[in-house]
Design a protein around this motif. Structure first.
Motif, PDB file in Angstrom:
ATOM      1  N   TYR A  17      26.901  73.193  54.069  1.00  0.00           N
ATOM      2  CA  TYR A  17      26.225  72.827  52.910  1.00  0.00           C
ATOM      3  C   TYR A  17      24.921  72.163  52.887  1.00  0.00           C
ATOM      4  O   TYR A  17      23.900  72.402  52.053  1.00  0.00           O
ATOM      5  CB  TYR A  17      26.890  71.655  52.257  1.00  0.00           C
ATOM      6  CG  TYR A  17      28.340  71.956  51.585  1.00  0.00           C
ATOM      7  CD1 TYR A  17      28.482  72.778  50.733  1.00  0.00           C
ATOM      8  CD2 TYR A  17      29.390  71.304  52.285  1.00  0.00           C
ATOM      9  CE1 TYR A  17      29.607  73.187  50.400  1.00  0.00           C
ATOM     10  CE2 TYR A  17      30.833  71.833  51.714  1.00  0.00           C
ATOM     11  CZ  TYR A  17      30.982  72.768  50.969  1.00  0.00           C
ATOM     12  OH  TYR A  17      32.151  72.987  50.444  1.00  0.00           O
ATOM     13  N   MET A  20      22.219  75.021  52.589  1.00  0.00           N
ATOM     14  CA  MET A  20      22.242  75.390  51.212  1.00  0.00           C
ATOM     15  C   MET A  20      21.527  74.717  50.296  1.00  0.00           C
ATOM     16  O   MET A  20      20.691  74.833  49.425  1.00  0.00           O
ATOM     17  CB  MET A  20      23.653  75.687  50.728  1.00  0.00           C
ATOM     18  CG  MET A  20      24.641  76.795  51.150  1.00  0.00           C
ATOM     19  SD  MET A  20      26.248  76.693  50.282  1.00  0.00           S
ATOM     20  CE  MET A  20      27.118  77.909  51.176  1.00  0.00           C
ATOM     21  N   THR A  23      17.751  75.150  50.917  1.00  0.00           N
ATOM     22  CA  THR A  23      17.460  76.330  50.346  1.00  0.00           C
ATOM     23  C   THR A  23      17.276  76.271  48.871  1.00  0.00           C
ATOM     24  O   THR A  23      16.241  76.630  48.001  1.00  0.00           O
ATOM     25  CB  THR A  23      18.330  77.560  50.322  1.00  0.00           C
ATOM     26  OG1 THR A  23      18.646  77.725  52.046  1.00  0.00           O
ATOM     27  CG2 THR A  23      17.947  78.801  49.675  1.00  0.00           C
ATOM     28  N   LYS A  74      28.949  82.267  60.102  1.00  0.00           N
ATOM     29  CA  LYS A  74      29.308  82.706  58.899  1.00  0.00           C
ATOM     30  C   LYS A  74      29.747  84.118  58.845  1.00  0.00           C
ATOM     31  O   LYS A  74      29.371  84.916  59.500  1.00  0.00           O
ATOM     32  CB  LYS A  74      27.903  82.676  58.007  1.00  0.00           C
ATOM     33  CG  LYS A  74      28.151  83.075  56.487  1.00  0.00           C
ATOM     34  CD  LYS A  74      26.893  83.024  55.510  1.00  0.00           C
ATOM     35  CE  LYS A  74      27.447  83.212  54.240  1.00  0.00           C
ATOM     36  NZ  LYS A  74      26.124  83.120  53.332  1.00  0.00           N
ATOM     37  N   ASN A  77      31.289  87.602  52.988  1.00  0.00           N
ATOM     38  CA  ASN A  77      31.362  87.302  51.671  1.00  0.00           C
ATOM     39  C   ASN A  77      31.709  88.422  50.764  1.00  0.00           C
ATOM     40  O   ASN A  77      30.961  89.407  50.696  1.00  0.00           O
ATOM     41  CB  ASN A  77      29.906  86.821  51.196  1.00  0.00           C
ATOM     42  CG  ASN A  77      29.970  86.131  49.860  1.00  0.00           C
ATOM     43  OD1 ASN A  77      30.839  86.424  49.192  1.00  0.00           O
ATOM     44  ND2 ASN A  77      28.865  85.753  49.883  1.00  0.00           N
ATOM     45  N   THR A  82      33.710  83.314  50.682  1.00  0.00           N
ATOM     46  CA  THR A  82      33.126  83.329  52.066  1.00  0.00           C
ATOM     47  C   THR A  82      33.659  82.602  53.072  1.00  0.00           C
ATOM     48  O   THR A  82      34.312  81.614  52.960  1.00  0.00           O
ATOM     49  CB  THR A  82      31.612  82.386  51.662  1.00  0.00           C
ATOM     50  OG1 THR A  82      30.791  82.935  50.573  1.00  0.00           O
ATOM     51  CG2 THR A  82      30.705  82.674  52.733  1.00  0.00           C
ATOM     52  N   ASN A  99      33.549  80.643  46.230  1.00  0.00           N
ATOM     53  CA  ASN A  99      31.835  80.452  46.199  1.00  0.00           C
ATOM     54  C   ASN A  99      31.600  79.283  45.264  1.00  0.00           C
ATOM     55  O   ASN A  99      30.712  78.805  45.171  1.00  0.00           O
ATOM     56  CB  ASN A  99      31.236  81.851  45.809  1.00  0.00           C
ATOM     57  CG  ASN A  99      31.460  82.850  47.145  1.00  0.00           C
ATOM     58  OD1 ASN A  99      31.592  82.541  48.179  1.00  0.00           O
ATOM     59  ND2 ASN A  99      31.351  84.112  46.762  1.00  0.00           N
ATOM     60  N   LEU A 102      31.648  75.988  46.987  1.00  0.00           N
ATOM     61  CA  LEU A 102      30.414  75.904  47.515  1.00  0.00           C
ATOM     62  C   LEU A 102      29.183  75.455  46.647  1.00  0.00           C
ATOM     63  O   LEU A 102      28.404  74.613  46.964  1.00  0.00           O
ATOM     64  CB  LEU A 102      29.988  77.139  48.213  1.00  0.00           C
ATOM     65  CG  LEU A 102      31.120  77.634  49.457  1.00  0.00           C
ATOM     66  CD1 LEU A 102      30.494  79.096  49.754  1.00  0.00           C
ATOM     67  CD2 LEU A 102      30.690  76.693  50.488  1.00  0.00           C
ATOM     68  N   LYS A 103      29.049  75.956  45.668  1.00  0.00           N
ATOM     69  CA  LYS A 103      28.002  75.711  44.477  1.00  0.00           C
ATOM     70  C   LYS A 103      28.028  74.421  44.016  1.00  0.00           C
ATOM     71  O   LYS A 103      27.216  73.463  43.971  1.00  0.00           O
ATOM     72  CB  LYS A 103      27.920  77.000  43.446  1.00  0.00           C
ATOM     73  CG  LYS A 103      26.705  76.203  42.458  1.00  0.00           C
ATOM     74  CD  LYS A 103      26.949  77.487  41.279  1.00  0.00           C
ATOM     75  CE  LYS A 103      25.961  77.233  40.454  1.00  0.00           C
ATOM     76  NZ  LYS A 103      26.254  77.105  38.801  1.00  0.00           N
ATOM     77  N   THR A 106      27.360  71.751  46.757  1.00  0.00           N
ATOM     78  CA  THR A 106      26.047  71.614  46.734  1.00  0.00           C
ATOM     79  C   THR A 106      25.350  70.788  45.812  1.00  0.00           C
ATOM     80  O   THR A 106      24.509  70.118  46.068  1.00  0.00           O
ATOM     81  CB  THR A 106      25.194  73.148  47.085  1.00  0.00           C
ATOM     82  OG1 THR A 106      26.165  73.866  47.905  1.00  0.00           O
ATOM     83  CG2 THR A 106      23.872  72.966  47.346  1.00  0.00           C
TER      84      THR A 106
END
Length: 118
Positions: A17, A20, A23, A74, A77, A82, A99, A102-103, A106
């Motif tokens: 995380y 991510m 980023t 990793k 995906n 993922t 996914n 994950l979003k 984050t």
């Protein structure tokens, strides 16, 4: 069943995380640079300060993983999930993350860094 306890899993998940989050912050910084805010520098300072905190936490997490000889790789995906490969204590486990989760995680982490982490 995973051989990881909660603390160990958290270390691996931070390795997922935090990059991510960095980023997201980097992209937001670039957008904020060109955005027509009246007090643009305030937003840039907030994002930059948060990026430094995330980088510090990433460095500490990587150091912990290095000392324990753990590795995160990793995997594939497929657009929905993922895969991440966890290597630790001579074991290999494959963990699949949705996914959207994950979003969402984050995003929660971003809220934490902006609002609660000083």
């Amino acid at each position: 069943m995973s051989r990881l306890n909660d603390e160990e899993r958290d270390i691996f998940e931070n390795a997922i995380y935090l990059p991510m989050l960095l980023t997201v912050l980097d992209r937001d910084f670039k957008v904020a640079e060109t955005a027509p805010f009246k007090l643009n520098q305030v937003y840039l300072n907030l994002i930059e300060h948060t990026m430094k905190k995330v980088q510090k936490d990433m460095r500490e997490n990587k150091t912990t993983m290095y000392k324990r000889k753990w590795k995160l790789v990793k995997g594939e995906n497929d657009g929905v999930f993922t895969e991440y490969n966890f290597y630790f204590k001579g074991y290999h486990e494959v963990h699949r993350y949705f996914n959207a989760n994950l979003k969402n995680t984050t995003e929660k982490l971003l809220n934490y860094y902006f609002l609660h982490r000083h």
